[in-house]
Design a protein around this motif. Structure first.
Motif, short mmCIF file in Angstrom:
data_model
loop_
_atom_site.label_atom_id
_atom_site.label_comp_id
_atom_site.label_asym_id
_atom_site.label_seq_id
_atom_site.Cartn_x
_atom_site.Cartn_y
_atom_site.Cartn_z
N UNK A 49 -0.54 -10.25 -1.09
CA UNK A 49 -1.79 -9.44 -0.61
C UNK A 49 -1.83 -8.29 -0.79
N UNK A 50 -0.64 -7.65 -0.87
CA UNK A 50 -0.55 -6.15 -0.87
C UNK A 50 -0.99 -5.60 -2.51
N UNK A 51 -2.02 -4.62 -2.39
CA UNK A 51 -2.49 -4.18 -3.54
C UNK A 51 -1.32 -3.51 -4.47
N UNK A 52 -0.21 -2.85 -3.65
CA UNK A 52 0.66 -2.22 -4.32
C UNK A 52 2.04 -2.46 -3.57
N UNK A 53 3.16 -2.32 -4.17
CA UNK A 53 4.43 -2.53 -3.49
C UNK A 53 4.67 -1.22 -2.39
N UNK A 54 3.87 -0.29 -2.95
CA UNK A 54 3.92 0.89 -2.01
C UNK A 54 3.32 0.67 -0.63
N UNK A 90 -8.45 2.81 -6.58
CA UNK A 90 -9.32 2.03 -5.62
C UNK A 90 -10.34 1.21 -6.10
N UNK A 91 -10.54 0.70 -7.39
CA UNK A 91 -11.59 -0.05 -7.87
C UNK A 91 -11.29 -1.49 -8.01
N UNK A 92 -10.03 -1.85 -8.13
CA UNK A 92 -9.78 -3.16 -8.36
C UNK A 92 -10.05 -4.12 -7.07
N UNK A 93 -10.10 -5.42 -7.37
CA UNK A 93 -10.10 -6.33 -6.19
C UNK A 93 -9.12 -6.70 -5.44
N UNK A 94 -7.97 -5.97 -5.67
CA UNK A 94 -6.80 -6.12 -4.82
C UNK A 94 -6.75 -5.46 -3.64
N UNK A 95 -7.64 -4.28 -3.75
CA UNK A 95 -7.72 -3.45 -2.73
C UNK A 95 -8.34 -3.94 -1.26
#
Ligand SMILES: [Mn+2]
Length: 326
Positions: A125-130, A169-174
């Motif tokens: 569910x994390x948009x990024x490993x960051x 910040x445009x992808x649905x993973x946000x």
């Protein structure tokens, strides 16, 4: 999934820690790793980068980026912990771990992650490993509330991975957590606009020439629903861009009205590297997996060995045709 507390315990008891990430590292691989490296150094841990890759130009502004220089390709003596970030499987790790028998911690957000670690912290569910690096660093005691130089240094790396893995910040993973983390970083003084500019307004002239060439040969396939972009090997050599990051070219294809999938094919030494991006409901990870690749639903990659670019193109289009019921 293991807990961040367990990872903290391992980090605190480790004597020497090596950090690595996936081959051809992107902003998230580099960002999540440099965030943690900066934090570990601040906490006086003996930590270093293991990699066979060099850093791309647009990421070289990050603190400690100069240590991503392939001078260390396997764990140094007495390393008792290796942490791998943003990498779904062992084959993709940018480090030679054949002679390493110590512990591996795997921190990632790819759905295809193979849980190859002794501890696996995989949050899809994390948009990024960051995001996960940030949470781990907080667990380690850096609270991102005191506006210190170290918090800003780490924040730059965290922001970089988030902004690059989410298409700004445009992808649905946000998620709201993504924005919460960034909101907090900006509250302590992070210059988001400057980082964005470092990342994206920093292209070599040859790269823009490459984009022009690739875009002038773009084609539409499968009822104009798939954009196909190709980079023949000779072209990269001609422009002296063999190591350039070409991942941004693919998004131009996705920006075309009516296009649902954009495909970028890049001819390399032993085959063809393919990247796939999807706008709505087509699961491109499924397509990549047919040929041994992987990734996310809307962004996936695959390497087809021993084929020419035409065959690689046709393979992916055939599979997409079935997947999209065309
Ligand atoms: Mn990532």
């Amino acid at each position: 999934m293991s807990s961040l507390k367990e990872i903290k315990k391992e980090i605190l008891s480790a004597k020497r820690i090596g950090l690595s990430f996936h081959s051809s590292p992107d902003g998230d691989a580099i960002g999540s790793t440099l965030a943690l490296l900066n934090a570990l150094r601040y906490l006086k841990k003996d930590a270093y980068i293991i990699t066979r890759d060099v850093i791309s130009d647009n990421l070289s502004f990050l603190p400690l980026a100069n240590e991503v220089d392939k001078s260390i390709t396997e764990p140094r003596d007495n390393t008792d912990l290796v942490i791998i970030l943003d990498c779904g499987n062992v084959e993709r790790i940018s480090a030679d771990l054949r002679n390493y028998n110590g512990k591996i911690i795997n921190i990632d957000h790819h759905i295809s992650n193979e849980n190859y670690g002794f501890i696996n912290y995989v949050d899809i569910t994390a948009a990024a490993t960051c995001e996960l690096s940030y949470l781990l660093i907080k667990e380690l005691g850096i609270d991102f509330e005191s506006k210190t130089d170290i918090e800003i240094a780490i924040g730059k790396a965290v922001y970089t991975g988030i902004v690059t893995d989410t298409g700004s910040f445009r992808h649905s993973n946000v998620t709201s957590r993504t924005h919460d983390i960034v909101s907090n970083l900006i509250a302590i003084g992070l210059d988001n606009s400057k980082i964005h500019s470092n990342l994206f307004d920093n292209k070599p002239f040859e790269k823009v020439k490459l984009m022009g060439n690739v875009l002038s040969n773009i084609e539409l396939a499968l009822d104009n629903k798939v954009a196909v972009l190709q980079i023949p090997k000779g072209l990269l050599e001609e422009l002296n861009l063999q190591n350039a990051d070409t991942s941004d070219i693919i998004s131009v294809g996705l920006g075309i009205k009516g296009v649902e999938v954009s495909m970028l094919l890049k001819e390399v030494e032993d085959g063809v590297k393919g990247s796939l991006r999807s706008k709505n409901n087509v699961d491109v990870r499924k397509i990549a997996e047919i040929y041994g690749g992987g990734g996310h639903i809307k962004a996936a990659g695959v390497m087809q060995r021993g084929v020419d670019i035409r065959t690689a193109r046709n393979n992916l289009l055939d599979s997409l045709k079935k997947e999209m019921n065309l």
